[in-house]
Design an enzyme around this catalytic site. Structure first.
Site, PDB file in Angstrom:
ATOM      1  N   ASP A 178       0.874  -1.171   0.000  1.00  9.08           N
ATOM      2  CA  ASP A 178       0.000   0.000   0.000  1.00  9.08           C
ATOM      3  C   ASP A 178       0.913   1.223   0.000  1.00  9.08           C
ATOM      4  O   ASP A 178       1.483   1.585   1.037  1.00  9.08           O
ATOM      5  CB  ASP A 178      -0.915  -0.042   1.233  1.00  9.08           C
ATOM      6  N   GLY A 180       1.805   5.081  -0.148  1.00  7.11           N
ATOM      7  CA  GLY A 180       1.070   6.276   0.263  1.00  7.11           C
ATOM      8  C   GLY A 180      -0.167   5.862   1.031  1.00  7.11           C
ATOM      9  O   GLY A 180      -1.227   6.474   0.918  1.00  7.11           O
ATOM     10  N   GLY A 181      -0.018   4.825   1.831  1.00  5.40           N
ATOM     11  CA  GLY A 181      -1.165   4.222   2.528  1.00  5.40           C
ATOM     12  C   GLY A 181      -1.546   4.926   3.817  1.00  5.40           C
ATOM     13  O   GLY A 181      -2.416   4.450   4.541  1.00  5.40           O
ATOM     14  N   GLY A 182      -0.890   6.052   4.136  1.00 14.00           N
ATOM     15  CA  GLY A 182      -1.216   6.791   5.357  1.00 14.00           C
ATOM     16  C   GLY A 182      -0.969   5.929   6.581  1.00 14.00           C
ATOM     17  O   GLY A 182       0.059   5.247   6.684  1.00 14.00           O
ATOM     18  N   SER A 230       9.663   7.049   0.297  1.00 14.00           N
ATOM     19  CA  SER A 230       8.981   7.858  -0.703  1.00 14.00           C
ATOM     20  C   SER A 230       8.633   7.012  -1.919  1.00 14.00           C
ATOM     21  O   SER A 230       9.463   6.214  -2.376  1.00 14.00           O
ATOM     22  CB  SER A 230       9.875   9.015  -1.146  1.00 14.00           C
ATOM     23  N   PHE A 231       7.432   7.243  -2.462  1.00 15.74           N
ATOM     24  CA  PHE A 231       7.072   6.499  -3.674  1.00 15.74           C
ATOM     25  C   PHE A 231       7.708   7.101  -4.925  1.00 15.74           C
ATOM     26  O   PHE A 231       7.444   6.647  -6.024  1.00 15.74           O
ATOM     27  CB  PHE A 231       5.564   6.306  -3.831  1.00 15.74           C
ATOM     28  N   HIS A 249      -4.450  11.281  -7.481  1.00 16.86           N
ATOM     29  CA  HIS A 249      -5.124  12.580  -7.694  1.00 16.86           C
ATOM     30  C   HIS A 249      -4.421  13.738  -6.979  1.00 16.86           C
ATOM     31  O   HIS A 249      -4.716  14.891  -7.236  1.00 16.86           O
ATOM     32  CB  HIS A 249      -6.616  12.499  -7.318  1.00 16.86           C
ATOM     33  N   ASP A 250      -3.478  13.420  -6.099  1.00 15.32           N
ATOM     34  CA  ASP A 250      -2.702  14.484  -5.435  1.00 15.32           C
ATOM     35  C   ASP A 250      -1.674  15.111  -6.369  1.00 15.32           C
ATOM     36  O   ASP A 250      -1.057  16.125  -6.014  1.00 15.32           O
ATOM     37  CB  ASP A 250      -1.904  13.913  -4.245  1.00 15.32           C
TER      38      ASP A 250
HETATM   39  C1  LIG Z   1      -4.548  11.641   0.052  1.00 15.25           C
HETATM   40  S1  LIG Z   1      -3.512  10.760   1.148  1.00 15.25           S
HETATM   41  C2  LIG Z   1      -4.139   9.108   0.993  1.00 15.25           C
HETATM   42  C3  LIG Z   1      -3.765   8.239   2.137  1.00 15.25           C
HETATM   43  C4  LIG Z   1      -4.350   6.823   2.085  1.00 15.25           C
HETATM   44  N1  LIG Z   1      -3.979   6.111   0.882  1.00 15.25           N
HETATM   45  C5  LIG Z   1      -5.848   6.879   2.228  1.00 15.25           C
HETATM   46  O1  LIG Z   1      -6.564   6.733   1.244  1.00 15.25           O
HETATM   47  O2  LIG Z   1      -6.300   7.157   3.346  1.00 15.25           O
HETATM   48  C6  LIG Z   1      -1.971  10.705   0.261  1.00 15.25           C
HETATM   49  C7  LIG Z   1      -0.861   9.993   1.008  1.00 15.25           C
HETATM   50  O3  LIG Z   1       0.338  10.112   0.240  1.00 15.25           O
HETATM   51  C8  LIG Z   1       1.408  10.233   1.171  1.00 15.25           C
HETATM   52  N2  LIG Z   1       2.577  10.800   0.496  1.00 15.25           N
HETATM   53  C9  LIG Z   1       2.762  12.051   0.023  1.00 15.25           C
HETATM   54  N3  LIG Z   1       3.971  12.155  -0.549  1.00 15.25           N
HETATM   55  C10 LIG Z   1       4.556  10.927  -0.426  1.00 15.25           C
HETATM   56  C11 LIG Z   1       5.792  10.388  -0.856  1.00 15.25           C
HETATM   57  N4  LIG Z   1       6.680  11.126  -1.526  1.00 15.25           N
HETATM   58  N5  LIG Z   1       6.046   9.088  -0.599  1.00 15.25           N
HETATM   59  C12 LIG Z   1       5.154   8.304   0.072  1.00 15.25           C
HETATM   60  N6  LIG Z   1       3.943   8.770   0.499  1.00 15.25           N
HETATM   61  C13 LIG Z   1       3.663  10.069   0.245  1.00 15.25           C
HETATM   62  C14 LIG Z   1       0.837  11.131   2.224  1.00 15.25           C
HETATM   63  O4  LIG Z   1       1.605  11.063   3.390  1.00 15.25           O
HETATM   64  C15 LIG Z   1      -0.562  10.566   2.370  1.00 15.25           C
HETATM   65  O5  LIG Z   1      -0.606   9.555   3.335  1.00 15.25           O
END
Ligand SMILES: C[S@@+](CC[C@H](N)C(=O)[O-])C[C@H]1O[C@@H](n2cnc3c(N)ncnc32)[C@H](O)[C@@H]1O
Length: 339
Positions: A178, A180-182, A230-231, A249-250
């Site tokens: 997962d 960017g799985g928060g 980081s992804f 979408h981010d």
């Molecule tokens: C919109 S949130 C979605 C979180 C989770 N997937 C959910 O649906 O609840 C985007 C996630 O991307 C993560 N994120 C942002 N930049 C990142 C990076 N460079 N590498 C890994 N995660 C990252 C954030 O920390 C956040 O948890």
């Protein structure tokens, strides 16, 4: 149906309202719905407990009562409603509190949206103009903001996790990453629902640490590897499905394609990328809610809501072929990409 001039005028007046959204955020930030949780209170007492001016608070509450958020059973006395219940804090699920709290990460993003004209002129997010650095850097600099962002995401993820856990052919998967799985709300639900699965949670270090604290010691936590990272860097190897829930979408296309490329590189030949997102349906007419989210993505993150051809093209840029698309409820779809 043709509307009369008066009806059109009234409709526009309600569309242009700026006060209700800010009044709502103000009372949530002050904790008024929590103070009213046990029943009615007078405005003087509410003002005393929140440290604000009684007359100003009264005017805010009067507006919100007229909008149905509270009731005013006697002049200057306010009581909860089924709407204000959804604004109380401390519920992990079904609370809008983390989304409206102006001291939290999402409220901070909303406040940047006053610069919308600049986004129109540049096509770029305005978060940096408001706070001096892009959103992810800004969150990373403040642990409280990071935590409030993760809480907001987790409250949303709690509602959508069952749909993800039951809406795909998980029995055929072995190991889910997962990315960017928060704090791993969705992954934990997946591992709970499918005991044969192993998992890896990858996100920024604070989210991964919080995830390990919340569910690392559970049965599903023991089948999960918690990996800060980081992804945009090489992803851990070993998973046959890489899940991206509300991540793509981010990001604008260039970054979104880079994330998908990292996924493609980390997968075995039979591997799959699974994107869980809303798909903008331009033919059927996208919902106003999704179009609002699309603008928020532009203004705060520099991302966007995409239609199906957009997703297909993004996958192709990363060497991925769009396979199946499944709607799993709540406007959410699962898009499967194959190598
Ligand atoms: C919109 S949130 C979605 C979180 C989770 N997937 C959910 O649906 O609840 C985007 C996630 O991307 C993560 N994120 C942002 N930049 C990142 C990076 N460079 N590498 C890994 N995660 C990252 C954030 O920390 C956040 O948890």
């Amino acid at each position: 149906m043709t509307l009369s001039m008066d009806e059109n005028f009234a409709r526009l007046l309600s569309l242009k309202d700026t006060m209700t959204p800010w009044a709502l955020r103000a009372v949530v930030t002050l904790g008024v719905p929590d103070l009213l949780a046990d029943g009615e209170l007078g405005v003087a007492e509410l003002a005393r407990r929140t440290g604000v001016v009684p007359d100003a608070l009264h005017r805010v509450l009067r507006l919100l009562a007229a909008r149905g958020v509270f009731t005013e059973p006697a002049p200057g006395v306010y009581a909860p409603t089924s709407l204000s219940r959804l604004l109380e804090s401390g519920q992990r699920c079904m609370s809008l509190h983390p989304w409206l709290d102006l001291d939290g990460a999402i409220g901070r993003g909303d406040r940047a949206c006053v610069h919308i004209l600049e986004a129109l002129r540049t096509g770029l997010p305005v978060y940096e103009r408001a706070y001096g650095r892009p959103v992810w850097e800004d969150l990373a600099a403040d642990p409280a903001l990071t935590a409030s962002f993760d809480t907001a995401m987790a409250s949303r993820a709690t509602a959508l996790a069952p749909a993800v856990a039951t809406g795909y052919d998980w029995p055929s998967a072995r190991h889910v990453l997962d990315a960017g799985g928060g704090t791993g709300t969705v992954l934990a639900e997946l591992l709970r629902t499918h005991p044969h699965l192993r998992g890896t949670l990858l996100d920024r270090a604070p989210a991964v640490t919080a995830a390990r604290d919340i569910w690392g010691a559970t049965a599903e936590g023991r089948r999960c590897t918690f990996t800060p990272g980081s992804f945009f860097d090489a992803l851990p190897l070993g998973a046959d499905v890489i899940l991206l829930v509300s991540v793509i979408h981010d990001w604008a296309d260039e970054h979104a394609a880079a994330i998908l490329r990292r996924c493609a590189e980390a997968l075995p030949p039979d591997g799959r990328v699974l994107i869980a997102e809303h798909i903008r349906d331009d033919d059927a007419g996208a919902t106003a809610g999704l179009l609002e989210l699309d603008l928020l993505m532009l203004l705060v993150y520099g991302g966007r809501e995409r239609n199906l051809p957009d997703f297909r093209e993004l996958g192709e840029r990363a060497g991925l072929r769009l396979g199946g698309v499944t709607e799993v409820g709540g406007g959410l779809s699962l898009l499967e990409f194959l190598l």
